[in-house]
Design a protein around this motif. Structure first.
Motif, PDB file in Angstrom:
ATOM      1  N   ASN A 174     -54.722   3.402  49.094  1.00 25.29           N
ATOM      2  CA  ASN A 174     -54.614   4.329  47.968  1.00 25.29           C
ATOM      3  C   ASN A 174     -54.010   3.667  46.728  1.00 25.29           C
ATOM      4  O   ASN A 174     -53.085   4.201  46.111  1.00 25.29           O
ATOM      5  CB  ASN A 174     -53.791   5.546  48.395  1.00 25.29           C
ATOM      6  CG  ASN A 174     -54.020   6.736  47.488  1.00 25.29           C
ATOM      7  OD1 ASN A 174     -55.026   6.812  46.805  1.00 25.29           O
ATOM      8  ND2 ASN A 174     -53.083   7.651  47.480  1.00 25.29           N
ATOM      9  N   GLY A 175     -54.517   2.501  46.392  1.00 30.54           N
ATOM     10  CA  GLY A 175     -54.075   1.819  45.178  1.00 30.54           C
ATOM     11  C   GLY A 175     -52.633   1.347  45.209  1.00 30.54           C
ATOM     12  O   GLY A 175     -52.002   1.223  44.167  1.00 30.54           O
ATOM     13  N   VAL A 195     -46.315   1.257  48.690  1.00 29.53           N
ATOM     14  CA  VAL A 195     -45.460   0.075  48.621  1.00 29.53           C
ATOM     15  C   VAL A 195     -44.830  -0.131  47.249  1.00 29.53           C
ATOM     16  O   VAL A 195     -45.307   0.369  46.238  1.00 29.53           O
ATOM     17  CB  VAL A 195     -46.247  -1.197  48.998  1.00 29.53           C
ATOM     18  CG1 VAL A 195     -46.747  -1.147  50.423  1.00 29.53           C
ATOM     19  CG2 VAL A 195     -47.392  -1.434  48.037  1.00 29.53           C
ATOM     20  N   GLU A 196     -43.767  -0.915  47.275  1.00 29.90           N
ATOM     21  CA  GLU A 196     -43.131  -1.416  46.063  1.00 29.90           C
ATOM     22  C   GLU A 196     -43.050  -2.930  46.208  1.00 29.90           C
ATOM     23  O   GLU A 196     -42.784  -3.441  47.294  1.00 29.90           O
ATOM     24  CB  GLU A 196     -41.723  -0.830  45.919  1.00 29.90           C
ATOM     25  CG  GLU A 196     -41.735   0.663  45.725  1.00 29.90           C
ATOM     26  CD  GLU A 196     -40.342   1.273  45.729  1.00 29.90           C
ATOM     27  OE1 GLU A 196     -39.375   0.602  46.123  1.00 29.90           O
ATOM     28  OE2 GLU A 196     -40.235   2.447  45.347  1.00 29.90           O
ATOM     29  N   TYR A 197     -43.295  -3.638  45.116  1.00 27.35           N
ATOM     30  CA  TYR A 197     -43.270  -5.098  45.145  1.00 27.35           C
ATOM     31  C   TYR A 197     -41.964  -5.580  44.529  1.00 27.35           C
ATOM     32  O   TYR A 197     -41.587  -5.153  43.442  1.00 27.35           O
ATOM     33  CB  TYR A 197     -44.459  -5.644  44.360  1.00 27.35           C
ATOM     34  CG  TYR A 197     -44.547  -7.145  44.354  1.00 27.35           C
ATOM     35  CD1 TYR A 197     -44.971  -7.826  45.480  1.00 27.35           C
ATOM     36  CD2 TYR A 197     -44.197  -7.871  43.237  1.00 27.35           C
ATOM     37  CE1 TYR A 197     -45.058  -9.207  45.499  1.00 27.35           C
ATOM     38  CE2 TYR A 197     -44.281  -9.253  43.236  1.00 27.35           C
ATOM     39  CZ  TYR A 197     -44.705  -9.913  44.370  1.00 27.35           C
ATOM     40  OH  TYR A 197     -44.782 -11.274  44.386  1.00 27.35           O
ATOM     41  N   LEU A 224     -42.112  -0.890  51.927  1.00 22.41           N
ATOM     42  CA  LEU A 224     -42.666   0.454  51.949  1.00 22.41           C
ATOM     43  C   LEU A 224     -41.696   1.438  51.322  1.00 22.41           C
ATOM     44  O   LEU A 224     -40.479   1.307  51.451  1.00 22.41           O
ATOM     45  CB  LEU A 224     -42.965   0.859  53.401  1.00 22.41           C
ATOM     46  CG  LEU A 224     -44.218   0.149  53.912  1.00 22.41           C
ATOM     47  CD1 LEU A 224     -44.217   0.076  55.414  1.00 22.41           C
ATOM     48  CD2 LEU A 224     -45.453   0.848  53.420  1.00 22.41           C
ATOM     49  N   LYS A 225     -42.234   2.395  50.612  1.00 23.59           N
ATOM     50  CA  LYS A 225     -41.417   3.435  49.999  1.00 23.59           C
ATOM     51  C   LYS A 225     -40.796   4.301  51.099  1.00 23.59           C
ATOM     52  O   LYS A 225     -41.331   4.394  52.204  1.00 23.59           O
ATOM     53  CB  LYS A 225     -42.271   4.297  49.075  1.00 23.59           C
ATOM     54  CG  LYS A 225     -42.805   3.517  47.884  1.00 23.59           C
ATOM     55  CD  LYS A 225     -43.644   4.391  46.998  1.00 23.59           C
ATOM     56  CE  LYS A 225     -44.180   3.601  45.826  1.00 23.59           C
ATOM     57  NZ  LYS A 225     -45.055   4.401  44.972  1.00 23.59           N
ATOM     58  N   ILE A 240     -45.400  10.196  54.620  1.00 18.83           N
ATOM     59  CA  ILE A 240     -45.701  11.464  53.939  1.00 18.83           C
ATOM     60  C   ILE A 240     -46.664  11.199  52.780  1.00 18.83           C
ATOM     61  O   ILE A 240     -47.543  12.020  52.516  1.00 18.83           O
ATOM     62  CB  ILE A 240     -44.402  12.115  53.435  1.00 18.83           C
ATOM     63  CG1 ILE A 240     -43.522  12.491  54.618  1.00 18.83           C
ATOM     64  CG2 ILE A 240     -44.709  13.337  52.571  1.00 18.83           C
ATOM     65  CD1 ILE A 240     -42.117  12.926  54.237  1.00 18.83           C
ATOM     66  N   LEU A 241     -46.522  10.064  52.117  1.00 16.94           N
ATOM     67  CA  LEU A 241     -47.388   9.717  50.988  1.00 16.94           C
ATOM     68  C   LEU A 241     -48.795   9.336  51.439  1.00 16.94           C
ATOM     69  O   LEU A 241     -49.719   9.400  50.644  1.00 16.94           O
ATOM     70  CB  LEU A 241     -46.787   8.537  50.219  1.00 16.94           C
ATOM     71  CG  LEU A 241     -45.391   8.734  49.645  1.00 16.94           C
ATOM     72  CD1 LEU A 241     -44.879   7.432  49.068  1.00 16.94           C
ATOM     73  CD2 LEU A 241     -45.398   9.826  48.619  1.00 16.94           C
TER      74      LEU A 241
END
Length: 76
Positions: free
Chosen positions: A54-55, A59-61, A68-69, A74-75
């Motif tokens: 989903n684009g 995640v966060e880089y 992972l957030k 849930i996302l």
């Protein structure tokens, strides 16, 4: 096939409070660790599946690594 396996893994995490607890710990902080946990649970998931999902919404880089957030399942 990996995208389907990721969806199945996300569904499994959503339904299993024990898996959610593991996924919320430092032992599953980065994408590589979560992918390893998924494979150990029998899902054919690789790190890139989380990054591509989903684009990149899961995640966060940071510092050359993907994390992972919080409550990423849930996302998903």
């Amino acid at each position: 096939m990996s995208a389907d396996a990721l969806q199945l893994f996300i569904a499994a995490v959503r339904q299993d409070p024990d898996l959610q607890q593991v996924m919320g710990t430092a032992a599953a902080a980065d994408v590589d660790a979560v992918a390893r946990h998924a494979r150990e649970a029998g899902f054919e998931v690789v790190s890139r599946d989380f990054v591509d999902h989903n684009g990149g919404s899961l995640v966060e880089y940071e510092d050359e690594d993907y994390f992972l957030k919080a409550s990423w399942w849930i996302l998903g």
